[in-house]
Design a protein around this motif. Structure first.
Motif, PDB file in Angstrom:
ATOM      1  N   GLU A  39      15.481  53.490  12.889  1.00 14.49           N
ATOM      2  CA  GLU A  39      16.282  53.608  14.099  1.00 14.49           C
ATOM      3  C   GLU A  39      17.768  53.456  13.765  1.00 14.49           C
ATOM      4  OE1 GLU A  39      14.766  52.293  18.177  1.00 14.49           O
ATOM      5  OE2 GLU A  39      14.145  50.688  16.824  1.00 14.49           O
ATOM      6  N   PRO A  40      18.626  54.269  14.357  1.00  9.48           N
ATOM      7  CA  PRO A  40      20.067  54.113  14.135  1.00  9.48           C
ATOM      8  C   PRO A  40      20.534  52.749  14.642  1.00  9.48           C
ATOM      9  CG  PRO A  40      19.581  56.224  15.162  1.00  9.48           C
ATOM     10  CD  PRO A  40      18.314  55.411  15.215  1.00  9.48           C
ATOM     11  N   THR A  41      21.552  52.226  13.981  1.00  9.66           N
ATOM     12  CA  THR A  41      22.065  50.907  14.356  1.00  9.66           C
ATOM     13  C   THR A  41      23.416  50.999  15.045  1.00  9.66           C
ATOM     14  OG1 THR A  41      23.037  50.665  12.145  1.00  9.66           O
ATOM     15  CG2 THR A  41      20.826  49.754  12.494  1.00  9.66           C
ATOM     16  N   VAL A  42      23.740  52.178  15.606  1.00 11.09           N
ATOM     17  CA  VAL A  42      25.034  52.354  16.263  1.00 11.09           C
ATOM     18  C   VAL A  42      25.049  51.560  17.573  1.00 11.09           C
ATOM     19  CG1 VAL A  42      26.667  54.013  17.226  1.00 11.09           C
ATOM     20  CG2 VAL A  42      25.236  54.646  15.266  1.00 11.09           C
ATOM     21  N   PRO A  43      25.988  50.640  17.732  1.00  9.99           N
ATOM     22  CA  PRO A  43      26.025  49.855  18.974  1.00  9.99           C
ATOM     23  C   PRO A  43      26.598  50.660  20.135  1.00  9.99           C
ATOM     24  CG  PRO A  43      27.874  49.261  17.577  1.00  9.99           C
ATOM     25  CD  PRO A  43      27.030  50.229  16.783  1.00  9.99           C
ATOM     26  N   ARG A  44      26.266  50.241  21.338  1.00 11.73           N
ATOM     27  CA  ARG A  44      26.865  50.854  22.512  1.00 11.73           C
ATOM     28  C   ARG A  44      28.330  50.450  22.605  1.00 11.73           C
ATOM     29  NH1 ARG A  44      22.957  51.795  27.516  1.00 11.73           N
ATOM     30  NH2 ARG A  44      20.974  52.104  26.446  1.00 11.73           N
ATOM     31  N   LEU A  45      29.103  51.192  23.391  1.00 14.03           N
ATOM     32  CA  LEU A  45      30.490  50.811  23.631  1.00 14.03           C
ATOM     33  C   LEU A  45      30.506  49.490  24.406  1.00 14.03           C
ATOM     34  CD1 LEU A  45      31.913  54.284  24.732  1.00 14.03           C
ATOM     35  CD2 LEU A  45      32.267  53.151  22.526  1.00 14.03           C
ATOM     36  N   HIS A  46      31.260  48.527  23.915  1.00 16.54           N
ATOM     37  CA  HIS A  46      31.306  47.252  24.614  1.00 16.54           C
ATOM     38  C   HIS A  46      32.309  47.308  25.757  1.00 16.54           C
ATOM     39  CE1 HIS A  46      35.147  46.305  22.710  1.00 16.54           C
ATOM     40  NE2 HIS A  46      34.613  46.555  21.523  1.00 16.54           N
ATOM     41  N   THR A  47      32.277  46.325  26.599  1.00 16.86           N
ATOM     42  CA  THR A  47      33.174  46.285  27.752  1.00 16.86           C
ATOM     43  C   THR A  47      34.625  46.386  27.290  1.00 16.86           C
ATOM     44  OG1 THR A  47      31.595  44.897  28.931  1.00 16.86           O
ATOM     45  CG2 THR A  47      33.860  44.941  29.769  1.00 16.86           C
ATOM     46  N   GLY A  48      35.348  47.320  27.866  1.00 15.90           N
ATOM     47  CA  GLY A  48      36.742  47.512  27.497  1.00 15.90           C
ATOM     48  C   GLY A  48      36.956  48.489  26.365  1.00 15.90           C
ATOM     49  N   GLU A  49      35.883  48.917  25.706  1.00 13.67           N
ATOM     50  CA  GLU A  49      36.001  49.893  24.618  1.00 13.67           C
ATOM     51  C   GLU A  49      35.801  51.295  25.203  1.00 13.67           C
ATOM     52  OE1 GLU A  49      34.245  50.598  20.090  1.00 13.67           O
ATOM     53  OE2 GLU A  49      33.017  49.581  21.599  1.00 13.67           O
ATOM     54  N   ALA A  50      36.874  52.080  25.276  1.00 17.35           N
ATOM     55  CA  ALA A  50      36.801  53.399  25.918  1.00 17.35           C
ATOM     56  C   ALA A  50      36.125  54.430  25.033  1.00 17.35           C
ATOM     57  CB  ALA A  50      38.201  53.876  26.287  1.00 17.35           C
ATOM     58  N   TYR A  51      36.353  54.348  23.718  1.00 16.70           N
ATOM     59  CA  TYR A  51      35.777  55.343  22.810  1.00 16.70           C
ATOM     60  C   TYR A  51      35.710  54.769  21.405  1.00 16.70           C
ATOM     61  CZ  TYR A  51      40.357  56.316  20.745  1.00 16.70           C
ATOM     62  OH  TYR A  51      41.550  56.203  20.082  1.00 16.70           O
ATOM     63  N   ARG A  52      35.011  55.518  20.537  1.00 11.79           N
ATOM     64  CA  ARG A  52      34.904  55.151  19.124  1.00 11.79           C
ATOM     65  C   ARG A  52      34.942  56.443  18.321  1.00 11.79           C
ATOM     66  NH1 ARG A  52      29.759  52.806  18.887  1.00 11.79           N
ATOM     67  NH2 ARG A  52      30.653  50.984  19.912  1.00 11.79           N
ATOM     68  N   TRP A  53      35.717  56.483  17.257  1.00 11.84           N
ATOM     69  CA  TRP A  53      35.824  57.683  16.423  1.00 11.84           C
ATOM     70  C   TRP A  53      35.827  57.257  14.966  1.00 11.84           C
ATOM     71  CZ3 TRP A  53      34.710  62.489  16.869  1.00 11.84           C
ATOM     72  CH2 TRP A  53      35.172  63.421  15.926  1.00 11.84           C
ATOM     73  N   GLN A  54      34.766  57.619  14.217  1.00  9.73           N
ATOM     74  CA  GLN A  54      34.607  57.178  12.830  1.00  9.73           C
ATOM     75  C   GLN A  54      34.128  58.345  11.953  1.00  9.73           C
ATOM     76  OE1 GLN A  54      31.816  54.052  14.286  1.00  9.73           O
ATOM     77  NE2 GLN A  54      33.032  52.646  13.024  1.00  9.73           N
TER      78      GLN A  54
END
Length: 354
Positions: A191-206
């Motif tokens: 299973e992928p271990t990518v976390p959900r966006l936490h409160t206040g985190e608008a986006y993620r780019w990696q």
């Protein structure tokens, strides 16, 4: 001369008879993509490889649902009804890799039974192949697929492809009941271990998580999320706002057209502007070539920094799937078991489950 001609004719008819003796199971054509996996009747299937034209492939077989799901570059490209092992011959759960491929395979222990498009999962006799589909588990351990779906899957599947077999008792819930995005890693089956966006985190780019490979983007109005995959790895996700949110966007797939090339980092030239064109889905062939509707596109509002970060990576061939269905997993549950596919000593594994 007459005897040679008669022999040739006999051999010719014998070949036709042998070919005709291979049954054809299931529908001959893909069902419309509007039919969800749970709505499929026995023998039905959906094939839409245009959702992700390239990238690593993984197959998830749900014993609970009696369905198989094929993913490429993290995105669903096909799903089908199956028939797995009956009582006393249960199909094992776990993570497998395909060990052999044989388009015209026949059983060595079940009366020379046809097993077209075989993709062997264990040396003990478990495989994916075309077979009977009565609507319930009926095989001796193999995963039976509709003939046409098995052929399409066989064509695009590399040897060593990861196949996950899951059920409610032994598998995480989102693996036993998968959705539009792959619930497992295409290489490891974990299973992928990518976390959900936490409160206040608008986006993620990696983008560094996958330095190269094809790009696939999925927009879900149900979850108000956009997820980006490259070479089967999630490299970005963002929250989104949908204007006039009570009105659905519908299901659409677009691809970027153009002939410009990306640099070594995967970025396009600064002057490049991606041009989106719709591709056809089963049942929606007339959509092919239509441009993206600017008014509908404007309804999707994304964080400007995310747009600025992602746009340079929209190379020709990038695909965009728009759906009103949810894409985020709900729960996890128990862990999967990785099955050891070590060949047995002796004949290299000739046993077959059928």
């Amino acid at each position: 001369m007459f005897r040679r001609l008669a022999l040739a004719l006999l051999l010719s008819f014998g070949g036709v008879e042998a070919e005709a003796s291979t049954p054809f199971w299931g529908d001959r054509e893909s069902t419309t993509s509007d039919v969800t996996p749970s709505e499929l009747e026995p023998g039905q299937w959906v094939w839409m490889p245009q959702n992700a034209p390239s990238g690593p492939i993984v197959v998830v077989v749900s014993l609970t649902e009696q369905l198989a799901y094929a993913y490429r570059n993290g995105v669903l490209i096909g799903y089908s009804t199956v028939s797995t092992g009956k009582k006393g011959y249960q199909t094992p759960t776990g993570v497998f890799t395909t060990l052999q491929k044989d388009k015209d395979h026949r059983s060595s222990i079940y009366n020379n039974a046809a097993m077209p498009y075989t993709q062997r999962l264990t040396w003990g006799g478990v495989a994916l192949h075309a077979g009977g589909l009565p609507g319930y588990p009926s095989s001796h351990g193999c995963v039976h697929l509709p003939s046409a779906f098995a052929a399409d899957l066989f064509e695009v599947s590399p040897l060593g492809m990861t196949v996950v077999v899951a059920d409610d008792a032994d598998s995480p819930a989102d693996v036993a009941h998968p959705g539009l995005l792959s619930p497992v890693d295409a290489t490891t089956g974990a299973e992928p271990t990518v976390p959900r966006l936490h409160t206040g985190e608008a986006y993620r780019w990696q983008p560094e998580l996958a330095p190269g490979g094809p790009l696939s983007i999925v927009v879900s109005t149900a979850d108000r999320r956009v997820l980006v995959y490259r070479n089967g790895v999630e490299i970005g996700r963002t929250r989104m706002v949908l204007k006039d949110g009570d009105r659905p966007l519908g299901t659409h797939v677009y691809t970027v057209l153009g002939d410009a090339e990306a640099d070594a980092t995967g970025r396009m030239p600064a002057s490049y502007e991606p041009r989106w064109s719709a591709v056809s889905l089963p049942g929606h062939e007339a959509d092919a070539g239509l441009p993206m509707d600017p008014a509908e596109a404007a309804r999707v509002v994304l964080p400007p920094p995310f747009i600025a970060a992602a746009t340079p990576y929209l190379a020709p061939g990038t695909t965009l799937m728009v759906t009103d269905a949810p894409i985020l997993p709900s729960t996890t549950g128990v862990e999967m078991t990785v099955v050891t596919n070590t060949p047995p000593e002796g004949d290299g594994g000739a046993a077959e489950a059928n």
